[in-house]
Design a protein around this motif. Sequence first.
Motif, PDB file in Angstrom:
ATOM      1  N   LEU A   1       4.966   4.929 -49.048  1.00  0.00           N
ATOM      2  CA  LEU A   1       6.248   5.280 -48.427  1.00  0.00           C
ATOM      3  C   LEU A   1       7.398   5.105 -49.406  1.00  0.00           C
ATOM      4  N   ASN A   2       7.350   4.054 -50.227  1.00  0.00           N
ATOM      5  CA  ASN A   2       8.375   3.858 -51.258  1.00  0.00           C
ATOM      6  C   ASN A   2       8.397   5.029 -52.240  1.00  0.00           C
ATOM      7  N   LEU A   3       7.220   5.533 -52.593  1.00  0.00           N
ATOM      8  CA  LEU A   3       7.146   6.674 -53.503  1.00  0.00           C
ATOM      9  C   LEU A   3       7.767   7.925 -52.883  1.00  0.00           C
ATOM     10  N   LEU A   4       7.618   8.069 -51.574  1.00  0.00           N
ATOM     11  CA  LEU A   4       8.093   9.274 -50.886  1.00  0.00           C
ATOM     12  C   LEU A   4       9.535   9.167 -50.398  1.00  0.00           C
ATOM     13  N   ARG A   5      10.129   7.995 -50.480  1.00  0.00           N
ATOM     14  CA  ARG A   5      11.448   7.797 -49.875  1.00  0.00           C
ATOM     15  C   ARG A   5      12.567   8.563 -50.560  1.00  0.00           C
ATOM     16  N   GLY A   6      12.372   8.988 -51.772  1.00  0.00           N
ATOM     17  CA  GLY A   6      13.410   9.731 -52.476  1.00  0.00           C
ATOM     18  C   GLY A   6      13.587  11.157 -51.976  1.00  0.00           C
ATOM     19  N   GLY A   7      12.726  11.581 -51.062  1.00  0.00           N
ATOM     20  CA  GLY A   7      12.839  12.925 -50.512  1.00  0.00           C
ATOM     21  C   GLY A   7      12.093  13.982 -51.309  1.00  0.00           C
ATOM     22  N   HIS A   8      11.456  13.565 -52.401  1.00  0.00           N
ATOM     23  CA  HIS A   8      10.700  14.510 -53.220  1.00  0.00           C
ATOM     24  C   HIS A   8       9.228  14.477 -52.805  1.00  0.00           C
ATOM     25  N   PRO A   9       8.715  15.560 -52.201  1.00  0.00           N
ATOM     26  CA  PRO A   9       7.311  15.578 -51.784  1.00  0.00           C
ATOM     27  C   PRO A   9       6.374  15.413 -52.976  1.00  0.00           C
ATOM     28  N   LEU A  10       5.254  14.741 -52.745  1.00  0.00           N
ATOM     29  CA  LEU A  10       4.259  14.503 -53.786  1.00  0.00           C
ATOM     30  C   LEU A  10       2.888  14.943 -53.307  1.00  0.00           C
ATOM     31  N   THR A  11       2.066  15.388 -54.229  1.00  0.00           N
ATOM     32  CA  THR A  11       0.672  15.686 -53.908  1.00  0.00           C
ATOM     33  C   THR A  11      -0.127  14.381 -53.902  1.00  0.00           C
ATOM     34  N   ALA A  12      -1.321  14.442 -53.337  1.00  0.00           N
ATOM     35  CA  ALA A  12      -2.186  13.258 -53.339  1.00  0.00           C
ATOM     36  C   ALA A  12      -2.487  12.835 -54.776  1.00  0.00           C
ATOM     37  N   GLY A  13      -2.699  13.804 -55.651  1.00  0.00           N
ATOM     38  CA  GLY A  13      -2.970  13.494 -57.055  1.00  0.00           C
ATOM     39  C   GLY A  13      -1.827  12.757 -57.726  1.00  0.00           C
ATOM     40  N   GLU A  14      -0.589  13.161 -57.404  1.00  0.00           N
ATOM     41  CA  GLU A  14       0.579  12.480 -57.962  1.00  0.00           C
ATOM     42  C   GLU A  14       0.694  11.062 -57.419  1.00  0.00           C
ATOM     43  N   ILE A  15       0.335  10.882 -56.157  1.00  0.00           N
ATOM     44  CA  ILE A  15       0.388   9.556 -55.544  1.00  0.00           C
ATOM     45  C   ILE A  15      -0.683   8.647 -56.144  1.00  0.00           C
ATOM     46  N   VAL A  16      -1.879   9.181 -56.339  1.00  0.00           N
ATOM     47  CA  VAL A  16      -2.998   8.397 -56.883  1.00  0.00           C
ATOM     48  C   VAL A  16      -2.638   7.788 -58.239  1.00  0.00           C
ATOM     49  N   LYS A  17      -1.866   8.493 -59.040  1.00  0.00           N
ATOM     50  CA  LYS A  17      -1.508   8.016 -60.386  1.00  0.00           C
ATOM     51  C   LYS A  17      -0.765   6.682 -60.367  1.00  0.00           C
ATOM     52  N   HIS A  18      -0.193   6.319 -59.232  1.00  0.00           N
ATOM     53  CA  HIS A  18       0.572   5.076 -59.126  1.00  0.00           C
ATOM     54  C   HIS A  18      -0.282   3.879 -58.700  1.00  0.00           C
TER      55      HIS A  18
ATOM     56  N   THR B   1      -9.340   4.702 -55.970  1.00  0.00           N
ATOM     57  CA  THR B   1      -9.883   6.060 -55.975  1.00  0.00           C
ATOM     58  C   THR B   1      -9.022   7.010 -55.146  1.00  0.00           C
ATOM     59  N   GLY B   2      -9.194   8.275 -55.417  1.00  0.00           N
ATOM     60  CA  GLY B   2      -8.524   9.301 -54.627  1.00  0.00           C
ATOM     61  C   GLY B   2      -8.946   9.246 -53.171  1.00  0.00           C
ATOM     62  N   ALA B   3     -10.213   8.900 -52.933  1.00  0.00           N
ATOM     63  CA  ALA B   3     -10.702   8.798 -51.551  1.00  0.00           C
ATOM     64  C   ALA B   3      -9.975   7.685 -50.804  1.00  0.00           C
ATOM     65  N   SER B   4      -9.713   6.577 -51.477  1.00  0.00           N
ATOM     66  CA  SER B   4      -8.986   5.480 -50.835  1.00  0.00           C
ATOM     67  C   SER B   4      -7.557   5.896 -50.494  1.00  0.00           C
ATOM     68  N   ILE B   5      -6.895   6.564 -51.435  1.00  0.00           N
ATOM     69  CA  ILE B   5      -5.533   7.034 -51.175  1.00  0.00           C
ATOM     70  C   ILE B   5      -5.540   8.051 -50.055  1.00  0.00           C
ATOM     71  N   SER B   6      -6.513   8.923 -50.036  1.00  0.00           N
ATOM     72  CA  SER B   6      -6.626   9.918 -48.971  1.00  0.00           C
ATOM     73  C   SER B   6      -6.749   9.244 -47.606  1.00  0.00           C
ATOM     74  N   HIS B   7      -7.510   8.162 -47.549  1.00  0.00           N
ATOM     75  CA  HIS B   7      -7.647   7.396 -46.308  1.00  0.00           C
ATOM     76  C   HIS B   7      -6.292   6.831 -45.871  1.00  0.00           C
ATOM     77  N   HIS B   8      -5.551   6.261 -46.805  1.00  0.00           N
ATOM     78  CA  HIS B   8      -4.227   5.716 -46.488  1.00  0.00           C
ATOM     79  C   HIS B   8      -3.271   6.817 -46.043  1.00  0.00           C
ATOM     80  N   LEU B   9      -3.321   7.972 -46.705  1.00  0.00           N
ATOM     81  CA  LEU B   9      -2.475   9.101 -46.315  1.00  0.00           C
ATOM     82  C   LEU B   9      -2.805   9.576 -44.907  1.00  0.00           C
ATOM     83  N   SER B  10      -4.083   9.560 -44.574  1.00  0.00           N
ATOM     84  CA  SER B  10      -4.516   9.968 -43.241  1.00  0.00           C
ATOM     85  C   SER B  10      -3.959   9.037 -42.168  1.00  0.00           C
ATOM     86  N   ILE B  11      -4.000   7.743 -42.418  1.00  0.00           N
ATOM     87  CA  ILE B  11      -3.464   6.770 -41.455  1.00  0.00           C
ATOM     88  C   ILE B  11      -1.959   6.967 -41.291  1.00  0.00           C
TER      89      ILE B  11
END
Length: 93
Positions: free
Chosen positions: A19-36, A40-50
């Motif tokens: 949420l902190n990454l997204l708070r600036g109003g700039h949309p991000l892809t899952a790949g961009e989020i994973v870099k932070h 794994t991408g699967a773990s981030i995908s799970h968090h995004l789903s929740i």
Amino acid sequence: MGFADTFKALSDPTRREILNLLRGGHPLTAGEIVKHFSMTGASISHHLSILKNAGVIDDEKKGKYIYYYLNSSVLDDVLNWILSLKGESYNEK
């Protein structure tokens, strides 16, 4: 979707950091989020789903990518509820 889902989504530090990454109003892809994160991408995908199921984020497909962005209206509802416990209103701030 209700407060229980929202509070569950907010209870995890990884999801709060997303949420902190997204708070600036700039949309991000899952790949961009994973870099932070160092997970794994699967773990981030799970968090995004929740977060999405709780209504805290939304997504939009553009081409071959899905962009995630903050849905502040749900957070506004939670903030208004918390402030109402103090006899205040977010709209007064």
